[in-house]
Design an enzyme around this catalytic site. Structure first.
Site, PDB file in Angstrom:
ATOM      1  N   ASP A 281       1.463  -6.296 -50.280  1.00 36.77           N
ATOM      2  CA  ASP A 281       2.390  -7.088 -49.456  1.00 36.77           C
ATOM      3  C   ASP A 281       2.420  -6.519 -48.042  1.00 36.77           C
ATOM      4  OD1 ASP A 281       4.473  -9.139 -49.180  1.00 36.77           O
ATOM      5  OD2 ASP A 281       5.870  -7.451 -48.949  1.00 36.77           O
TER       6      ASP A 281
ATOM      7  N   GLU B 102      -1.114  -4.873 -40.032  1.00 35.72           N
ATOM      8  CA  GLU B 102      -0.462  -6.179 -40.208  1.00 35.72           C
ATOM      9  C   GLU B 102       0.221  -6.711 -38.948  1.00 35.72           C
ATOM     10  OE1 GLU B 102       2.284  -4.810 -43.380  1.00 35.72           O
ATOM     11  OE2 GLU B 102       3.890  -5.622 -42.151  1.00 35.72           O
TER      12      GLU B 102
ATOM     13  N   HIS C  81       3.905  -9.500 -46.227  1.00 29.02           N
ATOM     14  CA  HIS C  81       5.149  -8.729 -46.054  1.00 29.02           C
ATOM     15  C   HIS C  81       6.373  -9.614 -46.295  1.00 29.02           C
ATOM     16  CE1 HIS C  81       6.596  -4.771 -44.016  1.00 29.02           C
ATOM     17  NE2 HIS C  81       7.521  -5.221 -44.857  1.00 29.02           N
TER      18      HIS C  81
HETATM   19  P1  NAD Z   1      14.476   5.114 -50.450  1.00 29.74           P
HETATM   20  O1  NAD Z   1      14.591   5.980 -49.249  1.00 29.74           O
HETATM   21  O2  NAD Z   1      15.688   4.732 -51.203  1.00 29.74           O
HETATM   22  O3  NAD Z   1      13.449   5.797 -51.483  1.00 29.74           O
HETATM   23  C1  NAD Z   1      12.243   6.383 -51.100  1.00 29.74           C
HETATM   24  C2  NAD Z   1      11.946   7.491 -52.108  1.00 29.74           C
HETATM   25  O4  NAD Z   1      10.628   7.985 -51.855  1.00 29.74           O
HETATM   26  C3  NAD Z   1      12.893   8.691 -52.005  1.00 29.74           C
HETATM   27  O5  NAD Z   1      13.481   8.942 -53.261  1.00 29.74           O
HETATM   28  C4  NAD Z   1      11.983   9.843 -51.544  1.00 29.74           C
HETATM   29  O6  NAD Z   1      12.377  11.090 -52.078  1.00 29.74           O
HETATM   30  C5  NAD Z   1      10.651   9.385 -52.094  1.00 29.74           C
HETATM   31  N1  NAD Z   1       9.462   9.946 -51.451  1.00 29.74           N
HETATM   32  C6  NAD Z   1       9.167  10.003 -50.142  1.00 29.74           C
HETATM   33  N2  NAD Z   1       7.928  10.501 -49.957  1.00 29.74           N
HETATM   34  C7  NAD Z   1       7.434  10.758 -51.203  1.00 29.74           C
HETATM   35  C8  NAD Z   1       6.197  11.257 -51.684  1.00 29.74           C
HETATM   36  N3  NAD Z   1       5.209  11.591 -50.867  1.00 29.74           N
HETATM   37  N4  NAD Z   1       6.039  11.397 -53.013  1.00 29.74           N
HETATM   38  C9  NAD Z   1       7.038  11.059 -53.858  1.00 29.74           C
HETATM   39  N5  NAD Z   1       8.223  10.563 -53.473  1.00 29.74           N
HETATM   40  C10 NAD Z   1       8.416  10.417 -52.152  1.00 29.74           C
HETATM   41  O7  NAD Z   1      13.675   3.825 -49.956  1.00 29.74           O
HETATM   42  P2  NAD Z   1      13.657   2.382 -50.624  1.00 29.74           P
HETATM   43  O8  NAD Z   1      14.823   1.588 -50.158  1.00 29.74           O
HETATM   44  O9  NAD Z   1      13.412   2.507 -52.076  1.00 29.74           O
HETATM   45  O10 NAD Z   1      12.382   1.761 -49.890  1.00 29.74           O
HETATM   46  C11 NAD Z   1      11.099   2.291 -50.085  1.00 29.74           C
HETATM   47  C12 NAD Z   1      10.160   1.715 -49.045  1.00 29.74           C
HETATM   48  O11 NAD Z   1       9.945   0.325 -49.302  1.00 29.74           O
HETATM   49  C13 NAD Z   1      10.717   1.705 -47.604  1.00 29.74           C
HETATM   50  O12 NAD Z   1      10.548   2.958 -46.972  1.00 29.74           O
HETATM   51  C14 NAD Z   1       9.891   0.645 -46.948  1.00 29.74           C
HETATM   52  O13 NAD Z   1       8.712   1.236 -46.422  1.00 29.74           O
HETATM   53  C15 NAD Z   1       9.488  -0.280 -48.105  1.00 29.74           C
HETATM   54  N6  NAD Z   1      10.092  -1.619 -47.977  1.00 29.74           N
HETATM   55  C16 NAD Z   1       9.268  -2.692 -48.030  1.00 29.74           C
HETATM   56  C17 NAD Z   1       9.811  -3.967 -47.915  1.00 29.74           C
HETATM   57  C18 NAD Z   1       8.967  -5.210 -47.981  1.00 29.74           C
HETATM   58  O14 NAD Z   1       9.469  -6.311 -47.690  1.00 29.74           O
HETATM   59  N7  NAD Z   1       7.708  -5.139 -48.354  1.00 29.74           N
HETATM   60  C19 NAD Z   1      11.190  -4.124 -47.734  1.00 29.74           C
HETATM   61  C20 NAD Z   1      12.002  -2.987 -47.689  1.00 29.74           C
HETATM   62  C21 NAD Z   1      11.439  -1.731 -47.821  1.00 29.74           C
HETATM   63  C1  COI Z   2      11.980  -3.255 -44.300  1.00 33.03           C
HETATM   64  O1  COI Z   2      13.158  -3.647 -44.438  1.00 33.03           O
HETATM   65  O2  COI Z   2      11.692  -2.088 -43.963  1.00 33.03           O
HETATM   66  C2  COI Z   2      10.878  -4.189 -44.537  1.00 33.03           C
HETATM   67  O3  COI Z   2       9.760  -3.764 -44.752  1.00 33.03           O
HETATM   68  C3  COI Z   2      11.160  -5.641 -44.466  1.00 33.03           C
HETATM   69  C4  COI Z   2      10.951  -6.145 -43.073  1.00 33.03           C
HETATM   70  C5  COI Z   2       9.670  -6.903 -42.979  1.00 33.03           C
HETATM   71  C6  COI Z   2      12.093  -7.030 -42.658  1.00 33.03           C
END
Ligand code: NAD
Ligand code: COI
Length: 331
Positions: A259, A264, A296
């Site tokens: 995603d 991107e 995304h």
């Molecule tokens: P979070 O901060 O709650 O959790 C991240 C976890 O990763 C933490 O527990 C941390 O200890 C762990 N971590 C960090 N580096 C690590 C490593 N090298 N090995 C093992 N564990 C590790 O974050 P979240 O809310 O769960 O979000 C995770 C990620 O998802 C965000 O950082 C963002 O990049 C991504 N995200 C993507 C979208 C999307 O639309 N595709 C949307 C929101 C977030």
């Molecule tokens: C984030 O909330 O970090 C995301 O990856 C979603 C964004 C594209 C709005």
């Protein structure tokens, strides 16, 4: 009090209207443009800026915003990996993000993609669209037969684990900072290498911070099971995409859902119909039967968008009043 918002999309406007109706004393102005050194001046006179973009918040951008007197920056998303925090500190910015707008949105999408890969829905749908209604060769695999490795057990990873439990999959997990509840359940393995060695499918939920750059690379893929399934909804820079493509070509990786993509910005959320992609790798990936590409959109649900708008604007008010909102980024 005045808030200026950048990058407001049409789908955010109903939530913004709703927030404004609940906060009639706050003046809100917005633009569809993203925050750049050039557009920073639009926020002049505002107390806080609300933003969402994948473009970097560079030193130049932050300097331009500070120059017009705006030092409260409220992100409408989770990821803060595109902020120059050294510059932000130097200029005295207060920053917030929305760390928990709807982990379910992202976790659900990742697990939908994993189940689609296992049941081979992409080639099956294509076959049906050609009016070929035979079963073979698109035979699927069951979730409950898989050991699924979850890397990162924060907000989103934990929801993914619960979804997997519902499917009856065996879940193993790795996190640098294990969660106490999950620890009691004995889900954690001691190292990434252990997870790579045991998992039939691997899904990532860690931030795209520099130390996680290309966490999935030639060497880590070599440590995985033959025919591993990979899912990445977290950040594009977590994967060396050339190593993933090599893995797909050799069969080491049987299926892949992404995603997010390292390159991107300027590619996703644009209409390329009838045009050539600037990056041939994306065309190659989209064309494959065993690869699912989404631009995304894991986050993209009505609930998530509403929370992103409401929580970021609330934080903008809070900073402007001299308070520290609960979602202030500590840096
Ligand atoms: P979070 O901060 O709650 O959790 C991240 C976890 O990763 C933490 O527990 C941390 O200890 C762990 N971590 C960090 N580096 C690590 C490593 N090298 N090995 C093992 N564990 C590790 O974050 P979240 O809310 O769960 O979000 C995770 C990620 O998802 C965000 O950082 C963002 O990049 C991504 N995200 C993507 C979208 C999307 O639309 N595709 C949307 C929101 C977030
Ligand atoms: C984030 O909330 O970090 C995301 O990856 C979603 C964004 C594209 C709005």
């Amino acid at each position: 009090m005045k808030i200026f918002a950048y990058g407001i999309r049409d789908d955010e406007k109903p939530s913004l209207k709703d927030w404004e109706s609940k906060n009639p004393d706050i003046e809100v102005e917005y633009t569809q443009d993203l925050l750049t050194p050039e557009t920073a001046k639009l926020a002049k006179g505002a107390d806080s800026a609300v933003v969402y973009q994948q473009l970097d918040y560079t030193r130049d951008t932050l300097a331009a915003l500070a120059e017009v007197g705006v030092k409260n920056l409220c992100l409408r998303n989770v990821g803060t990996d595109n902020i120059d925090f050294d510059a932000a500190k130097e200029f005295g910015f207060n920053i917030s993000n929305v760390p928990v707008y709807s982990p379910n949105a992202i976790a659900e999408h990742s697990m939908i993609q994993l189940s689609r890969l296992l049941r081979r829905t992409k080639p099956m749908d294509e076959k049906v669209a050609r009016h070929d209604l035979r079963w073979a060769p698109t035979i699927g695999r069951e979730m409950r037969m898989q050991t699924v490795g979850i890397i990162g057990t924060g907000h989103i990873g934990r929801v993914a684990i619960n979804i997997l439990k519902g499917f009856g999959a065996k879940v193993i997990a790795y996190d640098k900072y294990p969660n106490a509840e999950l620890q009691k359940e004995g889900l954690y393995v001691d190292s990434l290498d252990e997870l790579f060695a045991q998992a039939d499918a691997i899904s990532l939920y860690v931030p795209g911070v520099p130390e996680n750059h290309h966490l999935i690379n030639k060497d880590s893929i070599a440590k995985m099971k033959d025919g591993v399934v990979l899912v990445n909804v977290a950040r594009g820079n977590l994967m060396d995409i050339d190593a993933v493509i090599d893995g797909l070509n050799s069969g080491k990786i049987s299926d892949f859902a992404m995603d997010v993509y390292e390159k991107e910005v300027g590619l996703f959320n644009e209409d390329w119909e009838g045009k050539q992609f600037p990056d041939p790798k994306i065309a190659d990936l989209i064309a494959r039967d065993n690869v699912l590409v989404t631009p995304h959109i894991a986050f993209y649900t009505t609930k998530a968008v509403s929370e992103m708008v409401h929580q970021s604007f609330d934080a903008a008010v809070s900073f402007a009043k001299g308070e520290t909102p609960a979602i202030a980024v500590k840096y």
